[in-house]
Every structure is written in C-alpha cells, then in structure tokens.
Scaffold this motif. Structure first.
Motif, short mmCIF file in Angstrom:
data_model
loop_
_atom_site.label_atom_id
_atom_site.label_comp_id
_atom_site.label_asym_id
_atom_site.label_seq_id
_atom_site.Cartn_x
_atom_site.Cartn_y
_atom_site.Cartn_z
N VAL A 3 0.83 -1.20 0.00
CA VAL A 3 0.00 0.00 0.00
C VAL A 3 0.87 1.25 0.00
CG1 VAL A 3 -1.63 1.34 1.39
CG2 VAL A 3 -2.01 -1.10 1.03
N ARG A 4 1.93 1.27 0.81
CA ARG A 4 2.81 2.44 0.85
C ARG A 4 3.48 2.68 -0.49
NH1 ARG A 4 5.58 0.05 6.18
NH2 ARG A 4 4.01 0.65 7.75
N ASN A 5 3.93 1.60 -1.16
CA ASN A 5 4.56 1.76 -2.47
C ASN A 5 3.58 2.36 -3.47
OD1 ASN A 5 7.00 0.74 -1.58
ND2 ASN A 5 6.57 -1.36 -2.25
N ALA A 6 2.34 1.92 -3.40
CA ALA A 6 1.34 2.45 -4.32
C ALA A 6 1.05 3.93 -4.01
CB ALA A 6 0.06 1.63 -4.23
N MET A 7 0.99 4.29 -2.73
CA MET A 7 0.77 5.69 -2.36
C MET A 7 1.95 6.56 -2.80
SD MET A 7 -0.91 5.32 1.47
CE MET A 7 -1.12 7.10 1.70
N ASN A 8 3.15 6.00 -2.75
CA ASN A 8 4.33 6.71 -3.24
C ASN A 8 4.18 6.99 -4.74
OD1 ASN A 8 6.88 7.80 -3.51
ND2 ASN A 8 7.92 5.81 -3.55
N ALA A 9 3.65 6.00 -5.46
CA ALA A 9 3.47 6.16 -6.91
C ALA A 9 2.39 7.18 -7.23
CB ALA A 9 3.12 4.81 -7.53
N VAL A 10 1.38 7.29 -6.37
CA VAL A 10 0.34 8.31 -6.59
C VAL A 10 0.96 9.68 -6.75
CG1 VAL A 10 -1.58 9.54 -5.50
CG2 VAL A 10 -1.51 7.05 -5.43
N SER A 11 1.96 9.98 -5.92
CA SER A 11 2.57 11.31 -5.94
C SER A 11 3.82 11.41 -6.81
CB SER A 11 2.94 11.74 -4.50
OG SER A 11 1.79 11.90 -3.71
N ASN A 12 4.50 10.30 -7.06
CA ASN A 12 5.81 10.40 -7.69
C ASN A 12 5.95 9.66 -9.01
OD1 ASN A 12 7.13 11.97 -5.51
ND2 ASN A 12 6.69 10.14 -4.29
N ASN A 13 4.91 8.97 -9.43
CA ASN A 13 4.89 8.33 -10.75
C ASN A 13 4.11 9.23 -11.71
OD1 ASN A 13 3.61 6.52 -12.93
ND2 ASN A 13 5.14 5.16 -12.01
N LYS A 14 4.60 9.36 -12.94
CA LYS A 14 3.96 10.27 -13.88
C LYS A 14 2.50 9.94 -14.14
CE LYS A 14 8.12 11.75 -16.31
NZ LYS A 14 8.82 11.85 -17.62
N ARG A 15 2.12 8.68 -13.94
CA ARG A 15 0.73 8.29 -14.15
C ARG A 15 -0.11 8.38 -12.88
NH1 ARG A 15 0.01 5.97 -19.10
NH2 ARG A 15 -1.97 5.08 -18.44
N GLY A 16 0.52 8.80 -11.78
CA GLY A 16 -0.19 8.92 -10.51
C GLY A 16 -1.14 10.12 -10.51
N THR A 17 -2.27 9.96 -9.83
CA THR A 17 -3.27 11.03 -9.83
C THR A 17 -2.81 12.27 -9.07
OG1 THR A 17 -4.32 10.02 -7.88
CG2 THR A 17 -5.23 9.44 -10.04
N PHE A 52 12.37 14.98 1.07
CA PHE A 52 11.05 15.28 1.60
C PHE A 52 9.91 14.76 0.72
CE2 PHE A 52 12.85 19.27 3.86
CZ PHE A 52 13.25 18.48 4.93
N ARG A 53 10.19 13.85 -0.19
CA ARG A 53 9.13 13.33 -1.06
C ARG A 53 7.99 12.75 -0.23
NH1 ARG A 53 10.25 12.90 -6.53
NH2 ARG A 53 12.46 13.22 -7.11
N MET A 54 6.78 12.90 -0.75
CA MET A 54 5.62 12.43 0.01
C MET A 54 4.90 11.31 -0.74
SD MET A 54 2.83 15.50 -0.52
CE MET A 54 2.05 15.81 -2.11
N ALA A 55 4.17 10.50 0.04
CA ALA A 55 3.28 9.48 -0.51
C ALA A 55 1.85 9.90 -0.18
CB ALA A 55 3.59 8.12 0.11
N GLY A 56 0.94 9.78 -1.14
CA GLY A 56 -0.39 10.30 -0.89
C GLY A 56 -1.49 9.54 -1.61
N LYS A 57 -2.69 10.07 -1.49
CA LYS A 57 -3.85 9.50 -2.20
C LYS A 57 -4.89 10.59 -2.41
CE LYS A 57 -6.29 6.45 -4.26
NZ LYS A 57 -6.82 7.54 -5.11
N ASN A 93 -1.76 12.41 2.82
CA ASN A 93 -0.38 12.06 2.50
C ASN A 93 0.46 11.97 3.77
OD1 ASN A 93 -0.46 15.26 2.26
ND2 ASN A 93 1.66 14.69 2.73
N TYR A 94 1.61 11.32 3.66
CA TYR A 94 2.62 11.36 4.71
C TYR A 94 3.96 11.66 4.07
CZ TYR A 94 3.79 6.54 3.30
OH TYR A 94 4.15 5.42 2.59
N ALA A 95 4.89 12.19 4.87
CA ALA A 95 6.21 12.56 4.35
C ALA A 95 7.19 12.65 5.51
CB ALA A 95 6.13 13.90 3.60
N PRO A 96 8.48 12.46 5.24
CA PRO A 96 9.05 11.94 3.99
C PRO A 96 8.70 10.45 3.80
CG PRO A 96 10.71 13.09 5.31
CD PRO A 96 9.52 12.86 6.20
N VAL A 97 8.80 10.00 2.56
CA VAL A 97 8.41 8.62 2.25
C VAL A 97 9.23 7.61 3.04
CG1 VAL A 97 8.42 6.88 0.42
CG2 VAL A 97 7.54 9.17 -0.05
N GLU A 98 10.54 7.82 3.13
CA GLU A 98 11.43 6.84 3.75
C GLU A 98 11.40 6.87 5.27
OE1 GLU A 98 12.73 4.56 2.03
OE2 GLU A 98 12.12 5.47 0.12
#
Length: 649
Positions: A506-520, A531-536, A572-577
């Motif tokens: 779930v965390r990896n997918a939330m990371n992709a929401v914010s940091n993958n070009k296809r993420g919403t 400081f990258r964030m993971a979100g939905k 969202n939460y941050a930082p991702v790591e």
C-alpha cells in the motif's frame, strides 16, 4: 376603737415577712442582672466586638487569573489583558435612587442601554452585596471621571479586572474556542456551582479547549475583607487572601504552521489536519472560513452573529473535527488491506476494468468512462481505478472492511479535549439492520469500497488513518502537550497487527500516486528527494448521477452550482522513507482531489517539514512562479506568521 396589742404585733410580723421576701427577690434579681451584665460585658466582650466588626466588614471574592494557553514553542495563543469596568453594589447605594445614580453615571460615561437593562435585572434579583457591572471595557479616562465623582455616585465603584484575548484571532477559533459570561443554562448543567460562577459576567469557557479544560484554566478564588462606613462605602481593605491562578496549558499546535494553514485555506470552505507520525501530536488543525473569537468575549452583535449563521461556507462548525464527509478514494487503502488480510486478493493479481462493474443487475461506474484495462493493486491505487475495489468489496464483505477501517482509526471518536469530535460512520450489516431496518446488500459494499454510500469520516480521522498506514502503529492524536509544565502522556500506539508486506504494498502504491507520472497526485509532488511524500487523492460525490446524464455526458464540476460539486480530498505522509508528518485536506465542493486538495496538502506539508517557507526548488518547475507569488501574498496577509520570535509566529 383601739386594736388589741396582739393583732398589732401580728400585722407587724406579716409586713416584715413580706418586706423580706420582696426585698430578697429584688436583691436576687439585681444580683442575677449584675452577673448577666458582667457575663456579657466581660466574658462575651470579644464575641460582641466581632459581631460589631462583621456589621461593618464585607467579604468580597477575588476572581483568579485564568490560565494562559501557549503553542508547542511557548508562544501565546490565549492571554489575559487588563479590562476596566464600572460596577454597582445595591447595598452601598443606600437611600439614593438606583435609577438616579445610573442617570448621573450616564452623564460621565457612555452606557449601553442593553447592558444597563441587564444590570438593573441583576440588581433586582441578586444579593445586595453582589457587584453588578454597568459598563465593561471602558477607557482609563472613564475610570478617572467616575473616581473623581464618587461622592455623587453612591454604590458605584470603578474596577480593574482581566479579560480574555486571543492574539491570533480566527486562526485558533475552532480549537481553542472562547470564553463568555456564565448563563443560566450553564448553571443548570452544574450540580454544585462554584461561588465564582455566581458573580455577574464572570467568564467561563464556552466551546473548544476553553470549555473542556475549564476546571484546569479557571483557578480558585481569593477573598478580601473591606471596611465600609454607615453609607456602605468602602473605607479601607483590612486583609486579603490571594486566590490560585488557573493552570497554564500548552498545546501541541505550532503557531506558524497553524497560521500558514489558515492563510492557505482562505477563500475556501475547507479543513486541514497535520499530525506528527511519531507522537500523534496535532501540529495544525484548521477549519475555513473561521471567525474572530474576541467578538464573542466582548459580546457579539446580532448582525455579526447572523452573518456567521447565514454564510453558506459555514464558518462556525469545526470542519476538521466534527465535519464528516464521504472519504471517496482515500478509503481505498482500507479496502485493499481488508481484502489482502482476508486472503481474497493477491497484490499481483489483475482485475479487468472496462469502465464499470455489473452487480445485481446494476452498473457501478469507474470515474474513467473508458476503463483502465487490467489493473493490479499497485496500479489501481496509483490511478485510482474504482472497478478494482468494487471487485475486492464483493469478495471481502463489508464486515471485514469495517474491521480494518476501525483498526486504522476510522469510525472511532478520538479522545480530545474539545466540545465536538465526530465518530464518523463505518457501516456494517448489523448497523443497517438496527438503524435502517433493512438488509445489507452487495451494492452497499460496492459503494463503501470507494468511500461512498454510508461511509463518513472526518479530516482528523483521515489524518490518523494516514499516520497509522505510514508507521504500522495505532498512533493516537494528542492536543495538550503540558499542563503547568507537566508533560501529558503520549500514545505512540502498539503495532496494528497488519502484515508488514501488505502495508509495504500500500505504501509503495501511495508513493506512486505522488511520484509516478501516471499517478493522480503527480502534479502536486515534492521535488526535494529528502522530503518526497506518498499520498492518495479522493473525490466524493454529493449528488447522484442519473443514467440520462451519463448518456448525454456527465456535467463537469465547474458547470454545476457550488453546493452540487464534488468534495475534494487528499491525504499524505512525508518523507516517504522516514515518515514524520501525516496530512489530510478536504475542500468542500472543490471538485477533483488532485486539482483542489492535493496542492494545498503539498504546500502545508512542505511548510511543516521546512519550518517556514520552503525553497522554490522543492516545487515542480511549472509551479514555481505561482508559488513565489503565493508566498508573497500569504506573507503580506500575515506578516509575522513565519517569524519564530513573534507572538504572532
């Protein structure tokens, strides 16, 4: 005829006996009277002297200083400032006419007719030695004029007291609340009212932390003995016993971040919550629009109060705590974890999305009309495919989804010292049967899987959910950091008992929401690697879309009246790591979550992580000019909010 000698002797004996009896009685009476006088004048002298003193000595209560409220860095949130008022004591008016005295006073000081009428009522019904306020918050010049004219104003006394002041005004109104005079309703709700509460216009907390921490903040009354003359005028103060000031309270909130969040939400009907992932401390909690609590302390006018009530953006309720909304797609992490824990979903399994799923002869549509094709768990969260979660709900069932939701902090009333904290609603089969007298249907589970239908959550609960997803612990929110310097308990929480591999998916997918070009949420990403964030993202409907509307094309939110547009959400939460903060934002009728809520959440996240305005390099290149202008505008609106040495910081 001469009486016999024997008769004469007998008469003398009778007279002598009676004289002795009467004389003896008189002597005894005089002796008793003398003893009584000696007893009263000598042995009881101190007691009667005390009674005489009590006839000329009055005892007055001294209201204590209310405890102050500070932010987590020790900066003022609520304070006490000097307030000049003019009181009248009925007993001290003497033979003078009260109305005439008030008329003389009105020639020296401007009096509010409504306040004067309320004072007259108090003078009639309260004890004669009770001070009643005729004018509050008057100037020092007014006090001086009254003091000079006291011989012509029997019973009138100028007084210097303390009044509550909120230097940050609307920024904290919904959380800290405000104080106001004790009302009859307040007294009815208290079994044994403190004598302080009977003092006219004594102020107590009405809402928020001021109300819930009233006993802590109020303190204990002192007293003073004053000597009065025959006319009832105070001659001198004999002695004084100081009261006990209320305890100072330090909240977990940060003035700078709270002010920034309030400024960032300006113009919206919205709410934002920032929570420390490690301790659960609430760092910011904002509901917009807000109101000035100082207006309520002074007595808000009818016109101002009506304006607040009639505002369609609803400034009075605390949207962050008591507002509940369909969480939309921010709920999908709950459904995904419930399905994996129930063993009915494999993260690598794909579900085909043609743009809808038929369940019980009804079509449930995906937001993307053409569909997403084959999607697994990762892609379903990244691109927010609805059909994937419809399928997971059919397999899992509502009761297991509800169990996971509560584990993550939804459908739970979190214990905070506030007057209204919503429980939200996580439905189950039993809930519908008992409250709606109806059976649960598969379609209900399908709606619930994407945070629609009966599901309701507050921004606070969504922030808690996000913090628990980030940490894997049942961290709970905390608002009070310390009381009189004594640190309050921190509930970092126990492990949730959810398989770590499932949480990682779930965390990896939330990371992709914010940091993958296809993420919403990609357009609102953070560029700074540390400081990258993971979100939905989330978008919750507030209206039904009919088949006819789908056939001719669904209306865009921009083309609808404001109150019919979708709510926009982002968590969202941050930082991702190494998660430090969790953020939840809702913009009422804001449209899409990626467009309206995600940029706000990103900006607040960066402000929290940097402790002030972040460098423009932390933002996507396309946003930097807009962010520069936004930072300048917000700084002009609140020139001191990012100054750590300012009380307005």
């Amino acid at each position: 005829m001469r009486r016999p000698t024997r008769d004469t002797a007998e008469s003398h004996r009778l007279v002598t006996r009676r004289s002795l009896v009467v004389g003896g009685s008189m002597a005894a009476f005089m002796g008793l009277l003398g003893l009584r006088m000696r007893y009263l004048q000598v042995e009881q002298a101190d007691q009667f002297r005390l009674l005489a003193d009590e006839n000329r000595i009055n005892i007055h209560l001294i209201p204590p200083s209310r405890g102050r409220i500070f932010d987590r860095e020790g900066r003022v949130v609520a304070e006490n400032v000097p307030s000049y008022r003019i009181n009248m004591i009925r007993e001290q008016v003497g033979d003078a006419d009260i109305d005439q005295v008030i008329e003389r006073l009105s020639q020296l000081v401007t009096l509010d007719p409504a306040e004067v009428e309320a004072a007259r009522e108090d003078l009639r019904k309260l004890r004669g030695d009770t001070p009643v306020t005729l004018a509050d918050r008057v100037s020092w010049e007014d006090i001086s004029r009254v003091a000079v004219n006291t011989p012509a104003l029997p019973g009138v006394t100028p007084e210097v007291g303390l009044s509550r002041h909120y230097p940050l005004g609307p920024d904290y109104a919904h959380l800290i609340g405000y104080v106001g005079p004790v009302s009859d309703r307040d007294l009815e709700e208290i079994d044994a009212p403190d004598a302080l509460l009977l003092i006219p216009r004594f102020q107590i907390g009405k809402i928020g932390l001021e109300s819930k921490k009233e006993d802590t903040l109020r303190g204990k009354a002192g007293s003073k003995r004053v000597e009065v003359n025959a006319a009832g005028r105070v001659m001198r103060e004999i002695d004084r016993v100081e009261g006990e000031a209320g305890a100072d309270v330090q909240v977990t909130l940060d003035n700078a971040l709270q002010s920034y969040a309030a400024a960032r939400l300006e113009g919206e009907s919205a709410a934002a919550v920032v929570m420390d992932c490690e301790t659960g401390d609430l760092l910011a909690c904002t509901s917009a629009p807000s109101f000035d609590p100082n207006l309520f302390v002074r007595g808000i006018s009818v016109a101002n109060y009506r304006a607040l009530l009639e505002d369609k953006y609803r400034p009075l309720p605390n949207k962050a705590m008591q507002g509940v909304y369909p969480p939309g797609s921010t709920f999908k992490m709950v459904t995904a974890l419930a399905a994996m824990e129930a063993g009915v979903a494999d993260p690598n399994e794909t579900v085909y999305c043609p743009g809808h799923l038929r369940v019980s002869n009804r079509r449930f549509h995906c937001w993307k009309r053409a569909g997403h094709g084959n999607v697994d768990l990762h892609r379903s969260l990244r691109e927010s495919c609805d059909v994937y979660y419809y399928e997971m709900a059919v397999r899992t069932g509502i009761d297991k989804i509800a169990e996971m939701a509560r584990k993550l902090g939804l459908g739970v009333e979190h214990q905070l010292p506030l007057t209204s904290v919503s429980e939200g609603l996580i439905p189950t089969k039993l809930w519908k049967e008992t409250t709606r007298n109806d059976d649960w249907r598969v379609g209900d589970s399908v709606n619930a899987s994407i945070g629609q239908g009966f599901v309701l959550a507050s921004p606070l609960q969504l922030a808690v959910m996000t913090a628990r997803l980030a940490t894997g612990r049942s961290v709970s929110p905390r608002l009070v950091k310390s009381v009189d310097g004594v640190e309050q308990p921190v509930n970092r929480g126990e492990p949730l008992g959810i398989n770590e591999n499932m949480l990682r998916e779930v965390r990896n997918a939330m990371n992709a929401v914010s940091n993958n070009k296809r993420g919403t949420g990609y357009r609102s990403r953070i560029i700074e690697d540390a400081f990258r964030m993971a979100g939905k993202t989330g978008t919750s409907q507030v209206r039904n879309i009919t088949a006819a509307e789908r056939a001719r094309g669904v209306f865009r939110n921009e083309d609808l009246p404001w109150e019919r547009r979708d709510h926009a959400l982002f968590v969202n939460y941050a930082p991702v790591e190494n998660p430090r903060i969790a953020v939840a934002v809702i913009v009422e009728h804001g449209g899409g979550g990626s467009k309206a809520a995600a940029p706000i959440a990103r900006d607040i996240t960066l402000q929290a992580l940097y402790g002030g305005d972040p460098p423009l390099e932390a933002y996507p290149t396309a946003d930097r000019d807009r962010i520069r202008e936004q930072q300048e505008r917000l700084r002009r609106a609140r020139p001191n909010f990012d100054d750590p040495n300012s009380d307005r910081a």
